[in-house]
Scaffold this motif. Sequence first.
Motif, PDB file in Angstrom:
ATOM      1  N   ALA A 240       0.814  -1.216   0.000  1.00 24.04           N
ATOM      2  CA  ALA A 240       0.000   0.000   0.000  1.00 24.04           C
ATOM      3  C   ALA A 240       0.846   1.265   0.000  1.00 24.04           C
ATOM      4  O   ALA A 240       0.380   2.340  -0.415  1.00 24.04           O
ATOM      5  CB  ALA A 240      -0.923  -0.006   1.210  1.00 24.04           C
ATOM      6  N   ALA A 241       2.091   1.148   0.483  1.00 26.07           N
ATOM      7  CA  ALA A 241       2.948   2.338   0.568  1.00 26.07           C
ATOM      8  C   ALA A 241       3.676   2.630  -0.740  1.00 26.07           C
ATOM      9  O   ALA A 241       4.136   3.758  -0.956  1.00 26.07           O
ATOM     10  CB  ALA A 241       3.964   2.153   1.690  1.00 26.07           C
ATOM     11  N   ARG A 242       3.787   1.661  -1.614  1.00 24.85           N
ATOM     12  CA  ARG A 242       4.605   1.839  -2.811  1.00 24.85           C
ATOM     13  C   ARG A 242       4.078   2.954  -3.704  1.00 24.85           C
ATOM     14  O   ARG A 242       4.854   3.728  -4.273  1.00 24.85           O
ATOM     15  CB  ARG A 242       4.718   0.526  -3.584  1.00 24.85           C
ATOM     16  N   GLU A 243       2.782   3.056  -3.829  1.00 25.26           N
ATOM     17  CA  GLU A 243       2.221   4.100  -4.679  1.00 25.26           C
ATOM     18  C   GLU A 243       2.529   5.484  -4.144  1.00 25.26           C
ATOM     19  O   GLU A 243       2.696   6.433  -4.910  1.00 25.26           O
ATOM     20  CB  GLU A 243       0.714   3.912  -4.820  1.00 25.26           C
ATOM     21  N   THR A 244       2.637   5.616  -2.832  1.00 28.18           N
ATOM     22  CA  THR A 244       2.869   6.943  -2.243  1.00 28.18           C
ATOM     23  C   THR A 244       4.305   7.412  -2.453  1.00 28.18           C
ATOM     24  O   THR A 244       4.609   8.578  -2.200  1.00 28.18           O
ATOM     25  CB  THR A 244       2.566   6.924  -0.734  1.00 28.18           C
ATOM     26  N   LEU A 245       5.200   6.508  -2.898  1.00 31.23           N
ATOM     27  CA  LEU A 245       6.607   6.865  -3.057  1.00 31.23           C
ATOM     28  C   LEU A 245       6.968   7.226  -4.492  1.00 31.23           C
ATOM     29  O   LEU A 245       8.087   7.636  -4.765  1.00 31.23           O
ATOM     30  CB  LEU A 245       7.491   5.691  -2.604  1.00 31.23           C
ATOM     31  N   ALA A 246       5.996   7.080  -5.390  1.00 32.61           N
ATOM     32  CA  ALA A 246       6.298   7.233  -6.814  1.00 32.61           C
ATOM     33  C   ALA A 246       6.750   8.638  -7.183  1.00 32.61           C
ATOM     34  O   ALA A 246       7.460   8.816  -8.184  1.00 32.61           O
ATOM     35  CB  ALA A 246       5.071   6.839  -7.641  1.00 32.61           C
ATOM     36  N   ASP A 247       6.379   9.638  -6.403  1.00 32.76           N
ATOM     37  CA  ASP A 247       6.723  11.015  -6.779  1.00 32.76           C
ATOM     38  C   ASP A 247       8.079  11.465  -6.223  1.00 32.76           C
ATOM     39  O   ASP A 247       8.485  12.609  -6.439  1.00 32.76           O
ATOM     40  CB  ASP A 247       5.640  11.978  -6.302  1.00 32.76           C
ATOM     41  N   ILE A 248       8.776  10.586  -5.507  1.00 30.67           N
ATOM     42  CA  ILE A 248      10.104  10.947  -4.994  1.00 30.67           C
ATOM     43  C   ILE A 248      11.126  10.626  -6.079  1.00 30.67           C
ATOM     44  O   ILE A 248      11.311   9.462  -6.451  1.00 30.67           O
ATOM     45  CB  ILE A 248      10.422  10.200  -3.697  1.00 30.67           C
ATOM     46  N   PRO A 249      11.803  11.636  -6.629  1.00 25.63           N
ATOM     47  CA  PRO A 249      12.665  11.407  -7.801  1.00 25.63           C
ATOM     48  C   PRO A 249      13.966  10.703  -7.450  1.00 25.63           C
ATOM     49  O   PRO A 249      14.399  10.676  -6.298  1.00 25.63           O
ATOM     50  CB  PRO A 249      12.933  12.825  -8.317  1.00 25.63           C
ATOM     51  N   MET A 250      14.589  10.135  -8.462  1.00 24.36           N
ATOM     52  CA  MET A 250      15.908   9.541  -8.315  1.00 24.36           C
ATOM     53  C   MET A 250      16.963  10.646  -8.322  1.00 24.36           C
ATOM     54  O   MET A 250      16.779  11.716  -8.912  1.00 24.36           O
ATOM     55  CB  MET A 250      16.195   8.557  -9.456  1.00 24.36           C
ATOM     56  N   ARG A 251      18.075  10.361  -7.671  1.00 27.00           N
ATOM     57  CA  ARG A 251      19.178  11.319  -7.655  1.00 27.00           C
ATOM     58  C   ARG A 251      19.808  11.440  -9.026  1.00 27.00           C
ATOM     59  O   ARG A 251      19.854  10.482  -9.804  1.00 27.00           O
ATOM     60  CB  ARG A 251      20.240  10.897  -6.638  1.00 27.00           C
ATOM     61  N   THR A 252      20.338  12.615  -9.296  1.00 27.65           N
ATOM     62  CA  THR A 252      21.020  12.847 -10.581  1.00 27.65           C
ATOM     63  C   THR A 252      22.462  13.270 -10.383  1.00 27.65           C
ATOM     64  O   THR A 252      23.168  13.531 -11.356  1.00 27.65           O
ATOM     65  CB  THR A 252      20.285  13.927 -11.386  1.00 27.65           C
ATOM     66  N   ASP A 253      22.929  13.330  -9.129  1.00 25.42           N
ATOM     67  CA  ASP A 253      24.293  13.767  -8.868  1.00 25.42           C
ATOM     68  C   ASP A 253      25.073  12.641  -8.190  1.00 25.42           C
ATOM     69  O   ASP A 253      24.534  11.615  -7.836  1.00 25.42           O
ATOM     70  CB  ASP A 253      24.307  15.011  -7.967  1.00 25.42           C
ATOM     71  N   GLY A 254      26.364  12.868  -8.023  1.00 20.08           N
ATOM     72  CA  GLY A 254      27.200  11.917  -7.306  1.00 20.08           C
ATOM     73  C   GLY A 254      27.707  10.796  -8.192  1.00 20.08           C
ATOM     74  O   GLY A 254      27.497  10.775  -9.406  1.00 20.08           O
ATOM     75  N   CYS A 255      28.397   9.843  -7.576  1.00 19.80           N
ATOM     76  CA  CYS A 255      28.931   8.713  -8.325  1.00 19.80           C
ATOM     77  C   CYS A 255      27.780   7.851  -8.839  1.00 19.80           C
ATOM     78  O   CYS A 255      26.622   8.038  -8.456  1.00 19.80           O
ATOM     79  CB  CYS A 255      29.889   7.899  -7.451  1.00 19.80           C
ATOM     80  N   SER A 256      28.100   6.926  -9.712  1.00 18.08           N
ATOM     81  CA  SER A 256      27.052   6.176 -10.401  1.00 18.08           C
ATOM     82  C   SER A 256      26.151   5.409  -9.435  1.00 18.08           C
ATOM     83  O   SER A 256      24.952   5.273  -9.668  1.00 18.08           O
ATOM     84  CB  SER A 256      27.668   5.250 -11.439  1.00 18.08           C
TER      85      SER A 256
END
Length: 330
Positions: A240-256
């Motif tokens: 039930a919690a997975r849908e609520t996390l969809a709007d948190i973006p992935m990081r675009t900085d730092g090492c791979s």
Amino acid sequence: MRILAVLLATTLLAPAQTVVEEPRPFSDWLADLIADARSRGFSEALLVDTLGGLQPLPRVVERDRSQAELTITLDRYFRTRITPRVIRLGRQHLTSEATLLRAIRTTYGVPPSIVLAIWGLESHYGEFTGATPVFQALATLAWQPRRSEFFRGELFKALTMVSGGYIDAKTMTGSWAGAMGQPQFMPSSYLAHAVDFDKDGRRDIWRSTPDTLASIASYLKGYGWIAGQTWGREVTIPAAARETLADIPMRTDGCSAMRTMTERAPLDTWRERGVRLKGGAALPISDIPAALLQTGGHSFLVYPNYDVILGYNCAHLYALSVGMLADRLQ
């Protein structure tokens, strides 16, 4: 450091097939390297002693293309690296080196469990530091096009170490990737972070336990370790919690590896959205920033100090193993 942020391993699955660029003839490449080193002011005697007659090591190329951090799962990696003996020895060192570890924590703010976990993973508490000639390993990797610029720079740092009297070239051995001593530091890391904690006039990461452990802590502090904070924790994400996390973006900085985690959000945000501790209990109330990392069927909330461990080696298998071993040593 066990290849100290050099192994830019990022995923837990084998990488896709890629076309391997063929290097120049090694003798031609080596002649150009020696000319470059000579132009930088290194003496002829030093260049003959360290680079003269070098030949590439095929096994180094093979190892570089099949790093464990790229080819096995977290569960298997943890089982093979964090054995009962590793945990037992770590707890023994926690007791036998208690006074030293307290002094290091006072100086650098890094807890004993983290220092020991890195020491254990890098060299099995100093038992295995590698027997590959460092200049031969670095030259092999610098000759290969894939990461030639990085390893060429490390070669010049290694020359600086010998010319500065830090170590004799003949005894300069390490891992297949040129990482040295008990903390498996690359030459650049040695020059930037190794310390003489026992005050004998040498930064001896090969034989001195005080210098080794303090140098690990010095490295972590240099990368921004926050005293009083942990690295992270394993969590569970109910369906039930997975849908609520969809709007948190992935990081675009730092090492791979960092770019396979989400952006940070306060721990309270994750708590409010239904993320729970591994055992099912609610997350603690806290505003510490945390990123979500999901890998190999496991989920973790990791804090800023996790990024510091990735600075030691940018691979989630490695960093998670450091954190989980440290938890078992406390």
